[in-house]
Enzyme design. Structure first.
Site, PDB file in Angstrom:
ATOM      1  N   CYS A  48      13.822  13.467 -12.217  1.00  0.00           N
ATOM      2  CA  CYS A  48      13.334  12.495 -11.315  1.00  0.00           C
ATOM      3  C   CYS A  48      13.975  12.231 -10.112  1.00  0.00           C
ATOM      4  O   CYS A  48      15.291  11.776 -10.219  1.00  0.00           O
ATOM      5  CB  CYS A  48      13.130  11.139 -12.096  1.00  0.00           C
ATOM      6  SG  CYS A  48      12.479  10.007 -11.234  1.00  0.00           S
TER       7      CYS A  48
ATOM      8  N   CYS B 288      15.376   8.870  -9.848  1.00  0.00           N
ATOM      9  CA  CYS B 288      16.890   8.555 -10.809  1.00  0.00           C
ATOM     10  C   CYS B 288      17.841   9.296 -10.097  1.00  0.00           C
ATOM     11  O   CYS B 288      18.977   8.860 -10.122  1.00  0.00           O
ATOM     12  CB  CYS B 288      16.255   9.156 -12.095  1.00  0.00           C
ATOM     13  SG  CYS B 288      15.416   8.049 -13.098  1.00  0.00           S
TER      14      CYS B 288
ATOM     15  N   ASP C  77      12.378   4.555   3.064  1.00  0.00           N
ATOM     16  CA  ASP C  77      11.368   5.785   2.947  1.00  0.00           C
ATOM     17  C   ASP C  77      11.722   7.044   3.662  1.00  0.00           C
ATOM     18  O   ASP C  77      11.953   6.881   4.816  1.00  0.00           O
ATOM     19  CB  ASP C  77       9.769   5.448   2.986  1.00  0.00           C
ATOM     20  CG  ASP C  77       9.012   6.395   2.254  1.00  0.00           C
ATOM     21  OD1 ASP C  77       8.267   6.067   1.294  1.00  0.00           O
ATOM     22  OD2 ASP C  77       8.855   7.748   2.713  1.00  0.00           O
TER      23      ASP C  77
ATOM     24  N   HIS D  95      14.547   4.035 -15.267  1.00  0.00           N
ATOM     25  CA  HIS D  95      13.388   4.783 -15.226  1.00  0.00           C
ATOM     26  C   HIS D  95      12.126   4.346 -15.803  1.00  0.00           C
ATOM     27  O   HIS D  95      12.271   3.691 -17.119  1.00  0.00           O
ATOM     28  CB  HIS D  95      13.524   6.284 -15.690  1.00  0.00           C
ATOM     29  CG  HIS D  95      12.204   6.897 -15.285  1.00  0.00           C
ATOM     30  ND1 HIS D  95      12.349   7.723 -14.140  1.00  0.00           N
ATOM     31  CD2 HIS D  95      11.175   6.975 -15.791  1.00  0.00           C
ATOM     32  CE1 HIS D  95      10.889   8.248 -14.197  1.00  0.00           C
ATOM     33  NE2 HIS D  95      10.225   7.870 -15.210  1.00  0.00           N
TER      34      HIS D  95
ATOM     35  N   ASN E 119       1.862   2.240  -5.461  1.00  0.00           N
ATOM     36  CA  ASN E 119       0.743   3.125  -5.732  1.00  0.00           C
ATOM     37  C   ASN E 119       0.978   3.479  -7.260  1.00  0.00           C
ATOM     38  O   ASN E 119       2.130   3.747  -7.648  1.00  0.00           O
ATOM     39  CB  ASN E 119       1.022   4.491  -4.860  1.00  0.00           C
ATOM     40  CG  ASN E 119       0.403   4.223  -3.590  1.00  0.00           C
ATOM     41  OD1 ASN E 119      -0.280   3.462  -3.131  1.00  0.00           O
ATOM     42  ND2 ASN E 119       1.396   4.755  -2.519  1.00  0.00           N
TER      43      ASN E 119
ATOM     44  N   HIS F  31       8.492   7.224 -10.353  1.00  0.00           N
ATOM     45  CA  HIS F  31       9.539   6.457 -10.904  1.00  0.00           C
ATOM     46  C   HIS F  31       8.888   5.104 -10.091  1.00  0.00           C
ATOM     47  O   HIS F  31       8.940   5.211  -8.853  1.00  0.00           O
ATOM     48  CB  HIS F  31      10.699   6.849 -10.225  1.00  0.00           C
ATOM     49  CG  HIS F  31      12.000   5.989 -10.781  1.00  0.00           C
ATOM     50  ND1 HIS F  31      13.056   6.458 -11.378  1.00  0.00           N
ATOM     51  CD2 HIS F  31      12.058   4.513 -10.509  1.00  0.00           C
ATOM     52  CE1 HIS F  31      13.747   5.464 -11.377  1.00  0.00           C
ATOM     53  NE2 HIS F  31      13.392   4.096 -10.888  1.00  0.00           N
TER      54      HIS F  31
ATOM     55  N   HIS G  30       8.017   2.249  -7.941  1.00  0.00           N
ATOM     56  CA  HIS G  30       8.398   1.614  -6.865  1.00  0.00           C
ATOM     57  C   HIS G  30       7.359   0.896  -5.887  1.00  0.00           C
ATOM     58  O   HIS G  30       6.229   0.981  -6.022  1.00  0.00           O
ATOM     59  CB  HIS G  30       8.942   2.954  -5.899  1.00  0.00           C
ATOM     60  CG  HIS G  30       7.783   4.057  -5.681  1.00  0.00           C
ATOM     61  ND1 HIS G  30       7.596   5.002  -6.670  1.00  0.00           N
ATOM     62  CD2 HIS G  30       7.016   4.284  -4.634  1.00  0.00           C
ATOM     63  CE1 HIS G  30       6.869   5.636  -6.123  1.00  0.00           C
ATOM     64  NE2 HIS G  30       6.245   5.335  -4.845  1.00  0.00           N
TER      65      HIS G  30
ATOM     66  N   HIS H 235       6.741  -0.179  -2.315  1.00  0.00           N
ATOM     67  CA  HIS H 235       6.601  -0.063  -0.976  1.00  0.00           C
ATOM     68  C   HIS H 235       6.745  -1.194  -0.093  1.00  0.00           C
ATOM     69  O   HIS H 235       6.161  -2.130  -0.287  1.00  0.00           O
ATOM     70  CB  HIS H 235       5.682   0.853  -0.230  1.00  0.00           C
ATOM     71  CG  HIS H 235       5.525   2.187  -0.907  1.00  0.00           C
ATOM     72  ND1 HIS H 235       6.127   3.178  -0.227  1.00  0.00           N
ATOM     73  CD2 HIS H 235       4.911   2.550  -1.805  1.00  0.00           C
ATOM     74  CE1 HIS H 235       5.847   4.443  -0.631  1.00  0.00           C
ATOM     75  NE2 HIS H 235       5.104   4.173  -1.701  1.00  0.00           N
TER      76      HIS H 235
HETATM   77  P1  5GP Z   1       4.314   7.186  -3.710  1.00  0.00           P
HETATM   78  O1  5GP Z   1       3.119   7.951  -3.012  1.00  0.00           O
HETATM   79  O2  5GP Z   1       4.589   7.757  -4.993  1.00  0.00           O
HETATM   80  O3  5GP Z   1       3.778   5.901  -3.705  1.00  0.00           O
HETATM   81  O4  5GP Z   1       5.446   7.300  -2.729  1.00  0.00           O
HETATM   82  C1  5GP Z   1       6.492   7.923  -2.794  1.00  0.00           C
HETATM   83  C2  5GP Z   1       7.223   7.935  -1.463  1.00  0.00           C
HETATM   84  O5  5GP Z   1       8.774   8.306  -1.626  1.00  0.00           O
HETATM   85  C3  5GP Z   1       6.723   8.391  -0.364  1.00  0.00           C
HETATM   86  O6  5GP Z   1       6.385   7.749   0.761  1.00  0.00           O
HETATM   87  C4  5GP Z   1       7.595   9.503   0.297  1.00  0.00           C
HETATM   88  O7  5GP Z   1       7.609   9.685   1.544  1.00  0.00           O
HETATM   89  C5  5GP Z   1       9.045   8.998  -0.403  1.00  0.00           C
HETATM   90  N1  5GP Z   1      10.046   9.972  -0.944  1.00  0.00           N
HETATM   91  C6  5GP Z   1       9.789  11.066  -1.520  1.00  0.00           C
HETATM   92  N2  5GP Z   1      11.004  11.817  -1.774  1.00  0.00           N
HETATM   93  C7  5GP Z   1      11.685  11.011  -1.045  1.00  0.00           C
HETATM   94  C8  5GP Z   1      13.235  11.350  -1.251  1.00  0.00           C
HETATM   95  O8  5GP Z   1      13.911  12.377  -1.386  1.00  0.00           O
HETATM   96  N3  5GP Z   1      13.861  10.073  -0.292  1.00  0.00           N
HETATM   97  C9  5GP Z   1      13.366   9.131   0.146  1.00  0.00           C
HETATM   98  N4  5GP Z   1      14.076   8.313   0.771  1.00  0.00           N
HETATM   99  N5  5GP Z   1      12.052   8.998   0.140  1.00  0.00           N
HETATM  100  C10 5GP Z   1      11.263   9.811  -0.531  1.00  0.00           C
HETATM  101 ZN    ZN Z   2      13.224   8.046 -12.450  1.00  0.00          ZN
END
Ligand code: 5GP
Ligand code: ZN
Length: 116
Positions: free
Chosen positions: A4, A7, A30, A46, A86, A97, A99, A101
């Site tokens: 992950c 993680c 992000d 996690h 989301n 995982h 989160h 925003h």
């Molecule tokens: P989701 O669409 O799952 O709500 O959002 C995942 C977010 O994680 C996205 O906005 C994406 O830009 C961010 N993200 C994905 N991979 C990484 C990473 O390796 N580092 C950071 N800092 N953000 C990430």
């Molecule tokens: Zn995780």
């Protein structure tokens, strides 16, 4: 869940720009921000998504939400912000995982989500 990516960020195996960290949670910017302020708050332990949350997660979820306002102000969103979680296929979750925003800045954001 060592594969992950969040993680791996918690473990320091993938670098991140940290906003806040304590024993239970981590906040980091992000990588693809959609507004001048865009960071995420995650539990260190996690859990796949909000749809997978149970009673054991209630304390950390409360801590994460309680911290959002102070962190948003510190990061340059003094008059409010938006939180988005989301969840699953319908919620267009990309990283499984949980989160939160936190999105903001000094100007109002677009209203909610656009109709496709
Ligand atoms: P989701 O669409 O799952 O709500 O959002 C995942 C977010 O994680 C996205 O906005 C994406 O830009 C961010 N993200 C994905 N991979 C990484 C990473 O390796 N580092 C950071 N800092 N953000 C990430
Ligand atoms: Zn995780």
């Amino acid at each position: 869940m060592s594969e992950c990516i969040f993680c791996r960020i918690v473990k320091g195996e993938i670098p991140s720009r940290k906003v806040y960290e304590d024993d239970d949670m981590l906040a980091f910017h992000d990588i693809n921000p959609v507004a001048p302020v865009h960071f995420m708050i995650i539990p260190k332990k996690h859990v796949d998504s909000l749809a997978h949350v149970t009673g054991e997660h209630v304390p950390v979820l409360g801590k994460m939400l309680a911290k959002a306002g102070a962190l948003a102000r510190e990061q340059g969103s003094p008059e409010g912000f938006r939180t988005i979680v989301n969840t699953g296929r319908i919620g267009r979750q990309d990283v499984y995982h949980l989160h939160i925003h936190v999105i903001g800045g000094t100007q109002p954001l677009p209203r909610m989500i656009a109709k496709e």
